[in-house]
Scaffold this motif. Sequence first.
Motif, short mmCIF file in Angstrom:
data_model
loop_
_atom_site.label_atom_id
_atom_site.label_comp_id
_atom_site.label_asym_id
_atom_site.label_seq_id
_atom_site.Cartn_x
_atom_site.Cartn_y
_atom_site.Cartn_z
N ARG A 47 0.70 -1.12 -0.10
CA ARG A 47 0.14 -0.03 0.10
C ARG A 47 0.76 1.22 -0.04
N ALA A 48 1.91 1.33 0.82
CA ALA A 48 2.75 2.40 0.98
C ALA A 48 3.64 2.60 -0.29
N ALA A 49 4.14 1.66 -0.85
CA ALA A 49 4.74 1.71 -2.16
C ALA A 49 3.88 2.48 -3.40
N ILE A 50 2.80 1.89 -3.34
CA ILE A 50 2.02 2.23 -4.48
C ILE A 50 1.36 3.52 -4.41
N LEU A 51 1.29 4.07 -2.93
CA LEU A 51 0.75 5.25 -2.87
C LEU A 51 1.79 6.27 -3.07
N ASN A 52 2.99 5.92 -2.96
CA ASN A 52 4.32 6.77 -3.12
C ASN A 52 4.36 7.08 -4.74
N VAL A 53 4.37 6.06 -5.45
CA VAL A 53 4.28 6.13 -6.78
C VAL A 53 3.12 6.86 -7.58
N MET A 54 2.02 6.78 -6.66
CA MET A 54 0.67 7.63 -7.46
C MET A 54 1.08 9.06 -7.30
N ASN A 87 5.97 -0.05 -11.04
CA ASN A 87 7.05 0.84 -10.61
C ASN A 87 7.39 0.73 -9.00
N ALA A 88 6.42 0.06 -8.31
CA ALA A 88 6.54 -0.18 -6.93
C ALA A 88 7.03 -1.48 -6.50
N VAL A 89 7.47 -2.26 -7.45
CA VAL A 89 7.89 -3.75 -7.26
C VAL A 89 9.18 -3.64 -6.47
N SER A 90 10.04 -2.80 -6.58
CA SER A 90 11.24 -2.95 -5.72
C SER A 90 11.17 -2.99 -4.34
N PRO A 91 10.60 -2.06 -3.64
CA PRO A 91 10.21 -2.06 -2.20
C PRO A 91 9.45 -3.35 -1.85
N ILE A 92 8.32 -3.63 -2.76
CA ILE A 92 7.40 -4.86 -2.39
C ILE A 92 8.34 -6.22 -2.29
N VAL A 93 9.16 -6.12 -3.26
CA VAL A 93 10.04 -7.43 -3.41
C VAL A 93 10.88 -7.73 -1.98
N ASN A 94 11.36 -6.43 -1.57
CA ASN A 94 12.17 -6.66 -0.35
C ASN A 94 11.25 -6.92 0.75
N VAL A 95 10.10 -6.46 0.87
CA VAL A 95 9.53 -6.85 2.16
C VAL A 95 8.74 -8.48 1.95
N VAL A 96 8.57 -8.74 1.02
CA VAL A 96 8.09 -9.99 0.60
C VAL A 96 9.39 -10.99 1.01
N MET A 97 10.40 -10.77 0.55
CA MET A 97 11.84 -11.62 0.75
C MET A 97 12.06 -11.76 2.22
N ASN A 125 15.42 -1.83 -10.60
CA ASN A 125 15.34 -0.48 -10.53
C ASN A 125 16.66 -0.03 -11.06
N PRO A 126 16.23 0.81 -12.36
CA PRO A 126 17.22 1.34 -13.23
C PRO A 126 18.28 2.29 -12.28
N ARG A 127 17.90 2.82 -11.35
CA ARG A 127 18.61 3.93 -10.56
C ARG A 127 19.66 2.98 -9.70
N LEU A 128 19.25 1.80 -9.45
CA LEU A 128 20.38 0.78 -8.55
C LEU A 128 21.05 0.34 -9.70
N ARG A 129 20.80 -0.16 -10.70
CA ARG A 129 21.62 -0.44 -11.83
C ARG A 129 22.75 0.51 -12.28
N HIS A 130 22.32 1.75 -12.19
CA HIS A 130 23.29 2.80 -12.67
C HIS A 130 23.36 3.89 -11.57
N PRO A 131 24.12 3.48 -10.31
CA PRO A 131 24.08 4.22 -9.37
C PRO A 131 24.72 5.76 -9.58
N LYS A 132 25.36 5.82 -10.66
CA LYS A 132 26.01 7.32 -10.93
C LYS A 132 24.98 8.28 -11.48
#
Length: 318
Positions: free
Chosen positions: A204-211, A237-247, A311-318
Amino acid sequence: MHPIIKLIAQRFTLGILLLVAASVLIFGLTEALPGDAAQAVLGQAATPESLANLREEMGLNRPATTRYFEWFGGILQGDMGVSIINRLDIAESVGKRLGNTLFLAFWAAIVSVPLAIFLGLLAVRYRNRWPDKLISGVTLTTISIPEFLIGYVLVYFLAVKLGFGSALAMINDDMSLWQKLQSIVLPVMVLTLVVLAHMMRMTRAAILNVMQSAYIETAELKGLSVFNVIAKHAFPNAVSPIVNVVMLNLAYLVVGVVVIEVVFVYPGMGQFLVDAVTKRDVPVVLACGVIFAAIYIGLNMLADIISILANPRLRHPK
């Protein structure tokens, strides 16, 4: 080296270092326990000679550092040692118990993960309305109650009063899959209630942030329905934090089942660990501890890697 390969290698190296640190901590805690393993095996009536012989046989008279390196070296080679209580090979015993724990955790995940994501999407769809408040209230209530209490309540009302499910979740190799599922239905319900709130609220929080993003407003201005905006634009676009909490919750399902297995007398790793602690079977305690640590660290490392890939931002941190 490609940035994504470098990041994955860093996560993998960090995971190995954490596992080594966890093994040192587990070994140190068992060494710090009061009493003596040889004394616990032989009892209070043991003679000094028999205690000395057993301590020499168990290697307790050698330095702790020497015993640690021998033990951890054996773990790396798949040799977990022998139980000091029944003299059985620990790796063989752990294999059966770990399979049972993974079986329970697998079916709990099959139920809880899709349900949590669905409830999270439903809460976003009806944000600040009664479905959102009802879902949040119920899940927060279940997470606030200790899992052993939830287990006993379900056993009393469902198994005893209504005859639904089994109060003792005993399974064996001779049972069919359906019989095993019938036996573990109550433990699966308890584990689902325990981990559901974390995953639902993070979804819920991740999707609301993307919204709040501009492209979501653009999709809404195009006339797309709220459901399509959430399912096709916000959720991916909210998959990354959701995957973390699921894992993290999958790791809990495997590592945190100790209490549930004891409540339902389930023949898994948790029950095995509690029995070993009660009997002061130190080699079994060490083996169970390092296996739990490896599973938890491994799933967290997998979550980091999936987040990097998603997450493209994590794939290309610079």
